[in-house]
Design an enzyme around this catalytic site. Structure first.
Site, mmCIF file in Angstrom:
data_model
loop_
_atom_site.group_PDB
_atom_site.id
_atom_site.type_symbol
_atom_site.label_atom_id
_atom_site.label_comp_id
_atom_site.label_asym_id
_atom_site.label_seq_id
_atom_site.Cartn_x
_atom_site.Cartn_y
_atom_site.Cartn_z
ATOM 1 N N ASP A 99 -56.429 -43.994 -23.460
ATOM 2 C CA ASP A 99 -56.676 -45.148 -22.598
ATOM 3 C C ASP A 99 -56.412 -46.463 -23.318
ATOM 4 O O ASP A 99 -57.184 -46.862 -24.199
ATOM 5 C CB ASP A 99 -58.126 -45.083 -22.111
ATOM 6 C CG ASP A 99 -58.508 -46.254 -21.236
ATOM 7 O OD1 ASP A 99 -57.607 -46.861 -20.631
ATOM 8 O OD2 ASP A 99 -59.708 -46.554 -21.160
ATOM 9 N N ASP A 286 -52.549 -50.589 -18.592
ATOM 10 C CA ASP A 286 -53.746 -49.774 -18.759
ATOM 11 C C ASP A 286 -53.454 -48.331 -18.373
ATOM 12 O O ASP A 286 -53.409 -47.988 -17.194
ATOM 13 C CB ASP A 286 -54.871 -50.349 -17.903
ATOM 14 C CG ASP A 286 -56.203 -49.647 -18.122
ATOM 15 O OD1 ASP A 286 -56.246 -48.683 -18.908
ATOM 16 O OD2 ASP A 286 -57.199 -50.050 -17.497
#
Length: 502
Positions: A99, A286
């Protein structure tokens, strides 16, 4: 005699080549399977978006080879990608989301007794690791849909063929969200900057560099969007695989450390500018966010253009009906957009910001809003829409009719935007301007499908979220964008690179 040594050397070289794993340019590959898209997966992804790192909520707060190493990522529902790591000695395996929107590593702990999610995921057992070091300091990470809490520990972490020593991570003892029950990953490995790391823990990527486990301070993502492919994609630490992209990368500087944030230019629906980002918008890349997240006024225009279902907003329609003509006249006369709603009395003070905090998000956070505040918010959206249509030389009647229709296309706070699959071929392209170059998504690329045949459901790849100035307006480019454009995260030169994915 010399010929015998030469023959022996050749045989050893050939044998070595046969024993090496399938790789190129020093990249180590692990093939992982994919899982099909289904409605339960969509629900899991929707919740995971909110909890994959500081992502949304945090925006409001703010033995290894020295060559390149590749960690393949499993594609789950074409909206979640995750891969395997090992923690401890010998390694205990976990599936994690890699992430870029957060910076901590956490996995469920064997000391997690009161969260059901812990019982259906792998748990870390410190007593079974010879390289474990106790820290014990408690911590908590809050997400949009819940939180995890636990304590810090230290141990070795294996990522692909890399062995990161003395890595501080979180043993989660409470997972306070239903999303963990639905998700297929055990934990999260954050690849953001240390500036947003809870407890100021050194991220895994930083330790890879400090321990000289990679040659180049660059990592890159390739997401495989082919639903029939065996591999979900790859993340490459220490370099870039030329087979993952076409042409050259367009590089833009990181404007703020924390998230991988950069400045994005104009945003177009079809060939028409929305005007929202003409002067520049903050954007973050992201990998822990499934969809494309943007300002509510723009998402409403996208919903309208692609025929996505929204929810009718009474305040929005009231503003258009009662004040539409006046808003038009004020804009025509030269009143600056951020002062219009203040001048007509719908906003009690001059909120000089280019994009409002959406009604959807604010209602989710605080419950129902006062009616005056709802009218102010609706007015600000109406100003944005009318201003955009003025640039396109539309007549007043047609513009007000169009804006009234947009009130029916506001993103729903309770569900993904569903569209009719047979209309995909007639939907417009969506274009982001990055580094003064267009990055276009076709309808086939920004629409997600689930099911087969008559049971097929199509879902918009866009989600609404507004961040007030000075931090907003903000775009979050998640997996839908990264699946189309190979992304390079250049830590050394603090820049991001985008190229068409191969």
């Amino acid at each position: 005699m010399g010929h015998k040594y030469l023959l022996l050397a050749f045989c050893l070289w050939a044998l070595t080549c046969l024993l090496l794993p399938a790789s190129s340019n020093g990249l180590v590959r692990i093939n992982l399977k994919k899982r099909p898209l289904d409605l339960q997966s969509i629900t899991a992804a929707k919740m995971a978006r909110k909890m994959s790192g500081e992502g949304v909520k945090g925006i409001y707060n703010y033995l290894g080879s020295s060559d390149e190493v590749t960690v393949p990522l499993k594609n789950y529902l074409d909206a979640q990608y995750y891969g395997q790591i090992g923690v401890g000695t010998p390694p205990q395996n976990f599936t994690v989301i890699f992430d870029t929107g957060s910076s901590n590593l956490w996995v469920p702990s064997s000391k997690c007794f009161f969260s059901i999610a812990c019982y259906i995921h792998s748990k870390y057992k410190s007593t079974k690791s010879t390289s474990y070091s106790k820290i014990g300091k408690s911590c908590e990470i809050n997400y949009g849909s819940g939180s995890i809490s636990g304590f810090f520990s230290q141990d070795s972490v294996e990522v692909g063929d890399l062995a990161v020593k003395n890595q501080i991570f979180i043993e989660a003892t409470r997972e306070g969200s239903l999303a963990f029950l639905l998700a297929k990953f055990d934990g999260i490995l954050g690849l953001g900057f240390q500036e947003i790391s809870v407890g100021d823990a050194v991220p895994v990527w930083y330790n890879m560099l400090r321990q000289n486990l990679v040659d180049d301070d660059v990592f890159s993502f390739w997401f495989n969007r082919d639903p029939n492919a065996k591999e979900g994609g790859e993340i490459v630490f220490g370099g870039v695989d030329p087979k993952h992209y076409k042409g050259k990368h367009t590089y833009v500087p990181v404007t703020k450390k924390g998230y991988w944030q950069f400045e994005m230019g104009d945003f177009l629906i079809g060939n028409h500018s929305t005007g929202i980002c003409e002067g520049g918008c903050a954007a973050i890349v992201d990998s822990g966010t499934s969809l494309l997240v943007g300002p509510t006024p723009v998402i409403a225009e996208i919903n309208h253009a692609i025929g996505a279902e929204g929810f009718v907003n009474a305040e929005c329609k009231q503003v258009v009906t009662q004040y539409g003509d006046l808003i038009w006249d004020l804009l025509i006369s030269g009143v600056t957009p951020n002062k219009v709603c203040y001048q007509i009395g719908l906003c009690l003070f001059n909120r000089a910001r280019s994009v409002i905090q959406s009604m959807v998000e604010r209602e989710n956070m605080n419950g129902s809003l006062p009616r005056d505040d709802l009218l102010c918010t609706a007015c600000e959206m109406t100003v944005i829409w009318i201003q955009t249509q003025l640039r396109q030389k539309g007549t007043k009647d047609k513009v007000l009719q169009y804006v009234n229709e947009l009130c029916d296309s506001l993103p729903s706070p309770s569900a993904e935007a569903v569209i009719e699959c047979e209309k995909i071929s007639n939907m417009p392209d969506i274009t982001f301007t990055i580094g003064e170059k267009p990055f276009t998504l076709t309808p086939e690329q920004y629409i997600l499908r689930t099911g087969e045949g008559l049971s097929t459901i199509c879902i918009s790849g866009f989600m609404a979220l507004d961040v007030p100035a000075p931090r907003g307006p903000l775009w979050i480019l998640g997996d839908v964008f990264m699946g189309v454009y190979h992304t390079v995260f250049d830590f050394g030169d603090l820049q991001l690179g985008f190229a068409e994915a191969a």
